[in-house]
Enzyme design. Structure first.
Site, PDB file in Angstrom:
ATOM      1  N   HIS A 178       1.661   4.723  -3.054  1.00  0.00           N
ATOM      2  CA  HIS A 178       1.141   5.665  -2.929  1.00  0.00           C
ATOM      3  C   HIS A 178       3.344   6.608  -3.743  1.00  0.00           C
ATOM      4  O   HIS A 178       3.260   7.579  -4.251  1.00  0.00           O
ATOM      5  CB  HIS A 178       2.070   6.629  -1.007  1.00  0.00           C
ATOM      6  CG  HIS A 178       0.333   5.894  -0.503  1.00  0.00           C
ATOM      7  ND1 HIS A 178      -0.636   6.814  -1.300  1.00  0.00           N
ATOM      8  CD2 HIS A 178       0.193   5.543   0.235  1.00  0.00           C
ATOM      9  CE1 HIS A 178      -1.977   6.193  -0.552  1.00  0.00           C
ATOM     10  NE2 HIS A 178      -1.081   5.348   0.343  1.00  0.00           N
TER      11      HIS A 178
ATOM     12  N   GLU B  95      -5.775   6.536  -1.806  1.00  0.00           N
ATOM     13  CA  GLU B  95      -6.232   5.807  -0.871  1.00  0.00           C
ATOM     14  C   GLU B  95      -5.956   4.511  -1.224  1.00  0.00           C
ATOM     15  O   GLU B  95      -5.513   3.027  -0.527  1.00  0.00           O
ATOM     16  CB  GLU B  95      -6.476   6.145   0.679  1.00  0.00           C
ATOM     17  CG  GLU B  95      -5.710   7.741   1.677  1.00  0.00           C
ATOM     18  CD  GLU B  95      -3.900   6.768   2.194  1.00  0.00           C
ATOM     19  OE1 GLU B  95      -3.953   5.546   2.332  1.00  0.00           O
ATOM     20  OE2 GLU B  95      -3.530   8.137   2.091  1.00  0.00           O
TER      21      GLU B  95
ATOM     22  N   HIS C   8       0.735  -1.080  -0.128  1.00  0.00           N
ATOM     23  CA  HIS C   8      -0.132   0.032  -0.122  1.00  0.00           C
ATOM     24  C   HIS C   8       0.694   1.343  -0.427  1.00  0.00           C
ATOM     25  O   HIS C   8       0.881   2.554  -0.769  1.00  0.00           O
ATOM     26  CB  HIS C   8      -0.583  -0.052   0.655  1.00  0.00           C
ATOM     27  CG  HIS C   8      -1.693   0.886   1.455  1.00  0.00           C
ATOM     28  ND1 HIS C   8      -2.609   1.240   0.868  1.00  0.00           N
ATOM     29  CD2 HIS C   8      -1.166   2.234   1.917  1.00  0.00           C
ATOM     30  CE1 HIS C   8      -4.007   2.906   1.391  1.00  0.00           C
ATOM     31  NE2 HIS C   8      -1.995   3.061   1.517  1.00  0.00           N
ATOM     32  N   GLU C   9       2.009   1.072   1.172  1.00  0.00           N
ATOM     33  CA  GLU C   9       2.213   2.797   0.671  1.00  0.00           C
ATOM     34  C   GLU C   9       3.259   2.705  -0.119  1.00  0.00           C
ATOM     35  O   GLU C   9       3.444   3.752  -0.217  1.00  0.00           O
ATOM     36  CB  GLU C   9       3.720   2.457   2.099  1.00  0.00           C
ATOM     37  CG  GLU C   9       2.582   2.152   3.329  1.00  0.00           C
ATOM     38  CD  GLU C   9       1.658   3.133   3.636  1.00  0.00           C
ATOM     39  OE1 GLU C   9       2.042   5.009   3.076  1.00  0.00           O
ATOM     40  OE2 GLU C   9       1.139   3.556   4.300  1.00  0.00           O
TER      41      GLU C   9
END
Length: 326
Positions: free
Chosen positions: A151, A224, A147-148
């Protein structure tokens, strides 16, 4: 082709373009009315240059401030205690096509969280707090890393910084018009004896900037969600492990969350969970699985997340379910 991903990308593109075009059109029209075309456009450009300069400085040097504020310590591949974390991030970075492994940090703060950040001079970075390393297992940490790193791959910081110029532009333009009205008018179609009208327009513009800030939050929620999708599509077992990680994070912050959702409470703003304190260090996996199952069928009203910068966890779980079907 994964139509859920296509739909999400299309919604993000249209929403971003809509906010930028609508914001600039509003600012230009109001500036022309208040100050005239020449001065109004010049004022807009001056405001944009000012806030752009501040944002650039914050972007370039922000990672160093984050490291200081979060008391981070860099993890190396040979670290005797946390070397496994570096290898985990390196594996996920490879799945995501990164040429170099982002710098890995551990943050000494009392709440479970993970975040990605960086700049051209600081490089790409990812940090995990000590509590999240105690709370999640390695597979769940991998999903969170997916997930990170999503970004970083999608350049979300840069995109949100650019879109965030719009509410700032509208606010400061309103501020100028407000004081122009206080001192008797501007120099455009609204000048003369319309100082009172300009005063009201200035107040209205500052209020409208808040509405645009809410629109920027909606873009943030989409980014997100897109990072969630990235984890599900690039990390083996990413969907299930990210769902469990989200449930464990929620339960660590609010041990009563499971009972609340059993009662179909959909107004609890879980997105702020990552910034609470006093988390418990262990959450039974079966409780996390039960909460995930409840979230899969939870109906979230549109207004439940209007002030949130993350999607409601139930929406995140449901999107991951839809993506995994393709």
């Amino acid at each position: 082709m994964n139509w859920e991903v296509v739909k999400l990308r299309l919604n993000m593109a249209l929403a971003t373009l809509g906010i930028v075009l609508l914001g600039f059109a509003l600012a230009l029209a109001v500036a022309d009315y208040a100050f005239g075309a020449q001065f109004g456009v010049g004022l807009m450009l001056s405001i944009l240059m000012f806030i752009f300069f501040l944002n650039i400085i914050q972007w370039l040097f922000g990672p160093y401030m984050i490291n200081w504020a979060y008391r981070t310590v860099e993890v190396t591949p040979t670290d005797p205690v946390y070397g496994w974390l570096y290898s985990t991030v390196a594996e996920v970075a490879k799945y995501n096509g990164f040429r170099d492994v982002p710098k890995v940090y551990i943050a000494d703060v009392p709440f479970p969280n993970a975040f990605a950040y960086g700049s051209p001079i600081a490089g790409k970075r990812i940090a995990f707090t000590l509590p999240i390393l105690k709370l999640l297992n390695r597979d769940e940490i991998m999903a969170v890393a997916g997930h990170e790193l999503g970004h970083l791959k999608h350049r979300d910081v840069e995109l949100l910084m650019a879109v965030g110029l719009i509410p700032a532009l509208i606010y400061y333009l309103g501020w100028w018009i407000f004081w122009g009205g206080m001192f008797g008018g501007g120099g455009g179609n609204g000048r003369g004896n319309n100082g009172g009208l300009l005063f009201l327009i200035g107040i209205a513009m500052m209020a409208v900037s808040f509405v645009f800030q809410l629109l920027v939050l909606s873009i943030n929620r989409m980014r997100e969600a897109y990072a969630d999708v990235n984890s599900a599509l690039t990390v083996p077992g990413g969907k299930e492990n990210l769902q469990l990680a989200l449930a464990k994070l929620t339960l660590s912050m609010d041990p009563g969350a499971l009972e609340k959702f059993k009662k179909k409470s959909t107004t609890n703003q879980m997105a702020s969970m990552l910034f609470f304190t006093n988390a418990i260090e262990e959450v039974p996996t079966w409780n996390a699985r039960e909460l995930v199952e409840i979230w899969k069928t939870t109906k979230v009203p549109w207004y439940a997340e209007i002030f949130m910068d993350h999607p409601h966890p139930a929406k995140r779980i449901q999107l991951l379910e839809k993506v995994s079907k393709y």
